[in-house]
Design an enzyme around this catalytic site. Structure first.
Site, PDB file in Angstrom:
ATOM      1  N   TYR A 108      53.795  -4.728  18.110  1.00 35.16           N
ATOM      2  CA  TYR A 108      54.384  -4.101  16.761  1.00 35.16           C
ATOM      3  C   TYR A 108      54.961  -2.654  17.233  1.00 35.16           C
ATOM      4  O   TYR A 108      54.784  -2.133  18.177  1.00 35.16           O
ATOM      5  CB  TYR A 108      52.952  -3.300  16.018  1.00 35.16           C
ATOM      6  N   TYR A 147      48.254 -11.491  19.551  1.00 44.46           N
ATOM      7  CA  TYR A 147      48.088 -10.367  20.266  1.00 44.46           C
ATOM      8  C   TYR A 147      46.709 -10.190  20.724  1.00 44.46           C
ATOM      9  O   TYR A 147      45.997 -10.416  19.711  1.00 44.46           O
ATOM     10  CB  TYR A 147      48.979  -9.137  19.651  1.00 44.46           C
ATOM     11  N   ARG A 157      44.353 -12.057  18.281  1.00 42.99           N
ATOM     12  CA  ARG A 157      44.604 -12.216  16.767  1.00 42.99           C
ATOM     13  C   ARG A 157      45.506 -13.415  16.514  1.00 42.99           C
ATOM     14  O   ARG A 157      46.350 -13.462  17.337  1.00 42.99           O
ATOM     15  CB  ARG A 157      45.219 -11.066  16.187  1.00 42.99           C
ATOM     16  N   HIS A 160      50.093 -13.708  12.465  1.00 39.79           N
ATOM     17  CA  HIS A 160      49.897 -13.361  10.864  1.00 39.79           C
ATOM     18  C   HIS A 160      50.805 -12.299  10.840  1.00 39.79           C
ATOM     19  O   HIS A 160      51.225 -11.784  11.508  1.00 39.79           O
ATOM     20  CB  HIS A 160      48.382 -12.898  10.722  1.00 39.79           C
ATOM     21  N   HIS A 162      50.892  -9.542   7.712  1.00 37.25           N
ATOM     22  CA  HIS A 162      50.043  -8.599   6.578  1.00 37.25           C
ATOM     23  C   HIS A 162      51.124  -8.492   5.254  1.00 37.25           C
ATOM     24  O   HIS A 162      52.005  -8.240   5.126  1.00 37.25           O
ATOM     25  CB  HIS A 162      49.863  -7.198   7.093  1.00 37.25           C
TER      26      HIS A 162
HETATM   27 FE   LIG Z   1      48.100  -7.275  12.754  1.00 38.16          FE
END
Ligand SMILES: [Fe+3]
Lengths: 242, 211
Positions: A108, A147, A157, A160, A162
């Site tokens: 991110y 990640y 995870r 995805h 959000h």
């Molecule tokens: Fe996330």
């Protein structure tokens, strides 16, 4: 009277993860334990903020281009689209849909993300759009990577995106996550598994939509979103202003 | 055989906003600028009618520690007690075109403090047959570890009489539970500030509403 005036149906909590899901460890100290107080809709719940097209920029729904500096971001190009409706099946027009995600490597662009995968200099990882007059939305992006995260020692995870959605009343406010069909990490994820109803959890998995893919350019995924519905009645005047 | 009811769709399940919610909703706080216009914690413009106030607080977890990655959104009526929304047709209360009534704030990553600059809302009519609702601000809270957004309200300590008659506050037990919704007013020599800490858990747990 428009449908906007009608009261919301009681939220079906059975399709949502409860506040306390101990396998998702952060929820343990952040979950209220007392019973909530149920409120019938007043003006405070049936109203909510509206957003205008003038507030958004022309590239806000294009994550491939909205942070491109010296070139385009690395990764699988993807087209994501869907229909935002309420539980009554009505499309919700002109509602704000916001989305954010990791880059193709699972990193991110956030000052608190320290994962060793690199930042992509051409990828911001966020966008937003308004649904059209019938409740449809779409955006272009790069498929995010999975990640690792600190939950169990080896927690990953699934890929995805959000999503944040408003609806027409503040009581419809929803944040959720979209997953990608076929990802083997989905059913190992404590956030997904926190949803008590398997069929409900499956609705977070966007199928590959080859019909919407753009040949020689990008694959497409369809993610439909349903917000809370309102009471229906043939005798509208009876409930009016209730 | 009875006729089946027409199919109703089911709400999309909620998922936590996660630790990086700022990227999508307040990217500047994540550490970069991307949009030309950004949503913020300042609800007022130069022409907005009403008493300017600051609303601030922290969200605290079950160990009493501030939640430093929380997202707080508020929704409120204007100074006349009117929501900027077509379903609000209260008579004699004009819409203030400079006031949407909605704001979004991320808590400070160090202190956990969030704040809004807004106006004090007026009272809003209650449900049919009920008394007016005391001035209040609707809160919606999302964060890592919060599986579904939490709804609560902020009421004003200096509205004791209106609060005593408020149909929603009167659903809440007197004492600490009701006090969890009432913000104290502090005059710090500038804009009046209302302070409310929201406790997610523990002996002082805030009242949350299933709206
Ligand atoms: Fe996330």
């Amino acid at each position: 009277m428009t449908h906007l005036d009608r009261e919301f149906l009681q939220r079906d909590r059975g399709v949502h993860p409860p506040a306390f899901t101990p396998d998702y460890k952060t929820s343990v100290l952040r979950s209220p334990r007392r019973a909530m107080i149920s409120l019938q809709s007043s003006l405070s719940e049936v109203t909510g903020p509206a957003f205008g097209h003038g507030e958004l920029g022309p590239l806000d729904n294009d994550l491939i281009l909205n942070y491109a500096r010296e070139g385009e971001p690395i990764g699988e190009r993807a087209f994501v689209h869907g229909h935002v409706r309420d539980e009554n099946g009505r499309g919700i027009p002109d509602t704000l849909v916001e989305f954010w995600q990791a880059n193709a490597g699972g990193r991110y662009r956030h000052r608190n993300d320290r994962y060793l995968a690199p930042i992509d200099p051409n990828f911001g990882g966020c966008g937003r759009t308004l649904t059209d007059a019938d409740g449809y939305y779409y955006f272009r992006t790069i498929k995010p990577g999975p990640y690792p995260w600190r939950n169990f020692l080896n927690s990953w995870r699934p890929a995805h995106i959000h999503f944040s959605v408003f609806g027409s009343g503040f009581a419809q406010r929803l944040i959720t996550q979209m997953y990608f069909e076929g990802d083997p990490l989905i059913w190992r994820d404590p956030m997904v598994l926190g949803i008590p109803d398997r069929a409900a959890a499956e609705r977070l998995i966007a199928p590959l939509d080859l019909a919407a893919a753009i040949p020689l350019d990008m694959l497409a995924y369809q993610f439909d979103i349903v917000l809370r519905g309102r009471q229906q009645t043939l005798f509208e005047n009876k409930l009016q202003g209730n | 055989m009875v006729q089946p009811l027409p199919a109703r769709l089911h709400e999309t399940p909620s998922q936590t906003a996660g630790p990086y919610v700022h990227i999508g909703l307040i990217p500047h706080q994540a550490g970069f600028d991307i949009f030309e216009t950004n949503f913020s914690n300042v609800l007022v413009g130069p022409g907005t009618q009403g008493e300017r106030i600051r609303v601030e607080g922290r969200v605290l977890d079950g160990a009493g520690a501030p939640v430093r990655d929380v997202l707080v959104e508020i929704w409120q009526a204007n100074a006349a007690g009117r929501y900027n929304h077509p379903a609000d047709r209260q008579e004699g209360k004009p819409v203030d075109e400079t006031f949407r009534g909605w704001g979004r704030a991320g808590s400070d990553f160090e202190t956990g403090l969030w704040f809004f600059e807004t106006v004090k809302p007026g009272p809003v009519e209650g449900r049919k047959g009920h008394r007016p609702m005391a001035p209040h601000i609707n809160f919606w809270i999302a964060a890592r570890g919060i599986n579904i957004g939490l709804q609560t309200r902020l009421y004003f300590a200096d509205e004791a009489e209106a609060n005593a008659n408020d149909p929603v506050l009167n659903l809440v037990e007197r004492g600490q539970q009701r006090d969890s919704l009432i913000a104290a007013r502090e005059d710090r020599g500038g804009t009046p500030t209302y302070v409310l800490d929201i406790h997610l858990q523990g002996p002082r747990e805030t009242v949350f509403f299933d709206v």
